[in-house]
Design an enzyme around this catalytic site. Structure first.
Site, PDB file in Angstrom:
ATOM      1  CG  HIS A 151      -0.350   0.287   2.521  1.00  0.00           C
ATOM      2  ND1 HIS A 151      -0.028  -0.694   3.428  1.00  0.00           N
ATOM      3  CD2 HIS A 151       0.005   1.462   3.122  1.00  0.00           C
ATOM      4  CE1 HIS A 151       0.473  -0.138   4.520  1.00  0.00           C
ATOM      5  NE2 HIS A 151       0.522   1.163   4.357  1.00  0.00           N
ATOM      6  CG  ASP A 181       0.011  -3.998   2.695  1.00  0.00           C
ATOM      7  OD1 ASP A 181       0.146  -3.446   1.583  1.00  0.00           O
ATOM      8  OD2 ASP A 181      -0.024  -3.367   3.767  1.00  0.00           O
ATOM      9  N   GLY A 253       3.647   6.427   8.187  1.00  0.00           N
ATOM     10  CA  GLY A 253       5.008   6.534   7.682  1.00  0.00           C
ATOM     11  C   GLY A 253       5.878   5.383   8.123  1.00  0.00           C
ATOM     12  CB  SER A 255       3.255   1.612   6.182  1.00  0.00           C
ATOM     13  OG  SER A 255       2.090   1.841   6.928  1.00  0.00           O
ATOM     14  CB  VAL A 312     -13.417 -25.409  -0.725  1.00  0.00           C
ATOM     15  CG1 VAL A 312     -13.313 -26.778  -1.348  1.00  0.00           C
ATOM     16  CG2 VAL A 312     -12.146 -25.048   0.045  1.00  0.00           C
ATOM     17  CB  ILE A 314     -13.679 -22.869   4.217  1.00  0.00           C
ATOM     18  CG1 ILE A 314     -12.727 -21.697   3.965  1.00  0.00           C
ATOM     19  CG2 ILE A 314     -13.286 -24.087   3.398  1.00  0.00           C
ATOM     20  CD1 ILE A 314     -11.265 -22.011   4.241  1.00  0.00           C
TER      21      ILE A 314
END
Length: 510
Positions: A151, A181, A253, A255, A312, A314
């Site tokens: 991001h 991410d 910042g 991140s 599948v 679930i």
């Protein structure tokens, strides 16, 4: 006065004079020697010193960078014309009017000619990238590979990396993985970069120290410390949530920045915070090193991540669901549906099965199943253990690769409508589905267990205890069989808007 008396007086006088002389000498010595007055010692407590983080920070800081992201932004109102070109009536102004002189200079002359000022003609593809985001990252190799968050770099067209000593380098995007991410950048430079490695986060315990280094609010080179507050956090960010929760101060910042253990190894990558105010409140989430390590390796090698696909839908196994199927413990992942073109259905996995293991490894939850399958290369064969009909079975499945595109469901010819039927013990009113598959719920008693568990009008009951139902009698029969088997609940397969889920409803025990 007698001679003896005079002698005694003389002796006393001489003794007094000697005493005065001695005192004077002592006083003069104290003054001339410069001896300072003696005071009591300052208080100092001898206590064990808490360990610091300076040694760790000194070694790892050169590997941590600030990531600046730029993108080309097209002005929404810029059409290569004067911003005043749509105004009417300015051509009627006197030639010496200040407004007419203004528009003549900055975009439109008094006769309606289009903008002649190059300030308003910039649709020539020459716009420079503008800063749109900033975050943190860290080198994982001496030749310039570095990790950050997806991001942070999303929608960027140019990337600049600023090292701890203030040097700036251009970087190129190698690959991103939105599901976790994570992103990998590469700096091309004739230098060897200091880099850090990933820790074995399986050894990380709640209460261990962590040190976060990053670029909060663009300040750069900021260090905070805290502990691991929790493990295995699911915050709804993606299908593979398994975050470490830390209480080190993490802000905007940070991140993409690393969280280190006291050995200088990366135990997590800071990616999110919980904050009503937008600032640090002591709850931050980091991608664990084990997840990041595998994803980063794939991105460096292929530029993308290939994940195994089971095909599948679930849901969690609750206590009621486990009891209704005779399974001890709330474990595994309940199969709500198996996609028609998926590997699971081809191998025989069906709705109502509970997946309890993959290649001999226990599955505790749907999230764990997703992570296990995603970590296996597409095309490989795996052993899937399922709980079915009161016993465990093992099926061999050849995993596929997560497909793109939408799926379409086929619809049979509608059947004639039927009269509603009442399932009084369940608080439900049902009628046969128009396509003949299942029972449509037309009414739900608000005080019933069905209502408490989220069943609502419009839902379709397709099966009870893995037996397909087409009438109220089919439901009653399935409930009777469950009661005879000693079950306290029955498992209803519910369809809503092309998605399936299972709901365990308690049986009427009289």
């Amino acid at each position: 006065m007698s001679t003896n008396s005079l002698s005694r007086s003389r002796k006393r006088l001489m003794a007094a004079a000697a005493s005065v002389a001695l005192a004077g000498a002592i006083g003069l010595g104290a003054v001339t020697s410069g001896t300072a007055p003696v005071y009591a010692e300052a208080v100092r407590v001898e206590a064990p010193q808490a360990p610091g983080f300076a040694d760790v920070v000194q070694l790892v800081s050169p590997a941590v960078v600030s990531v600046q992201v730029k993108a080309r932004i097209d002005p929404a109102a810029d059409r290569g014309m004067s911003p005043f070109s749509d105004e009417q009536g300015f051509d009627n102004l006197p030639d010496n009017h200040p407004l007419k002189r203004f528009f003549r200079q900055f975009g439109q002359d008094g006769n309606g000619d289009q903008n002649r000022n190059p300030r308003f003609n910039r649709h020539d593809g020459s716009q420079k990238p503008r800063p749109v985001a900033q975050g943190s990252g860290f080198f994982i190799s001496d030749d310039g590979y570095l990790v950050t968050n997806n991001h942070v770099v999303a929608d960027g067209t140019a990337y600049t990396v600023v090292t701890d000593d203030g040097k700036e380098y251009d970087a190129k995007l190698i690959g991103t993985d939105p599901r976790t991410d994570l992103a990998v950048l590469k700096v091309e430079a004739d230098t060897k970069f200091t880099y850090v490695g990933f820790a074995d986060d399986a050894k990380v315990r709640v209460g261990d120290w962590v040190v976060a280094v990053g670029n909060p609010f663009g300040l750069g080179g900021t260090v905070t410390a805290g502990i691991v507050s929790a493990r295995g956090r699911d915050i709804g960010a993606g299908p593979y949530d398994d975050f470490l929760q830390i209480d080190a101060a993490v802000n905007r910042g940070n991140s993409g920045g690393p969280a280190f253990n006291l050995n200088g190894e990366v135990v997590g990558i800071n990616t999110a915070i919980f904050s009503p105010s937008g600032g640090n409140v002591g709850i931050a989430f980091a991608i664990p090193a084990s997840t990041a390590k595998q994803v980063v390796q794939d991105l460096m090698k292929n530029g993308s991540v290939q994940r195994g696909w089971l095909g599948v839908e679930i849901q969690p196994v609750t206590a009621d669901v486990a009891e209704s199927l005779g399974l001890k413990g709330e474990k595994g992942a309940l199969v709500a549906s198996a996609q028609d073109t998926g590997p699971a259905k081809k191998a025989g996995i069906a709705a109502g099965d509970i997946i309890t293991g993959v290649n001999g490894q226990d599955v505790a939850s749907p999230k764990e199943l997703s992570r296990l399958i995603a970590g296996i290369t597409p095309g490989k064969s795996v052993d899937i253990t399922v709980w079915r009909n009161g016993k465990a079975e093992t099926l061999k499945v050849d995993l596929g690769e997560i497909p793109g595109g939408d799926k379409k469901a086929s619809v049979d010819q509608p059947a004639s409508p039927a009269e509603p039927s009442t399932l009084a013990d369940l608080g439900l009113t049902v009628t046969r589905s128009e396509d003949g598959k299942g029972l449509v719920i037309t009414d739900v008693d608000p005080s019933s267990d069905a209502a408490d568990r989220g069943i609502q009008a419009g839902d379709v009951i397709t099966a009870v205890n893995a037996v397909e139902v087409q009438s109220a009698a089919d439901v009653t029969k399935a409930l009777d069989q469950a009661e005879k088997a000693g079950r306290k609940a029955a498992l209803f397969q519910i369809s809503r808007e092309d998605s399936n889920r299972f709901v365990a409803l308690p049986l009427n025990q009289g």
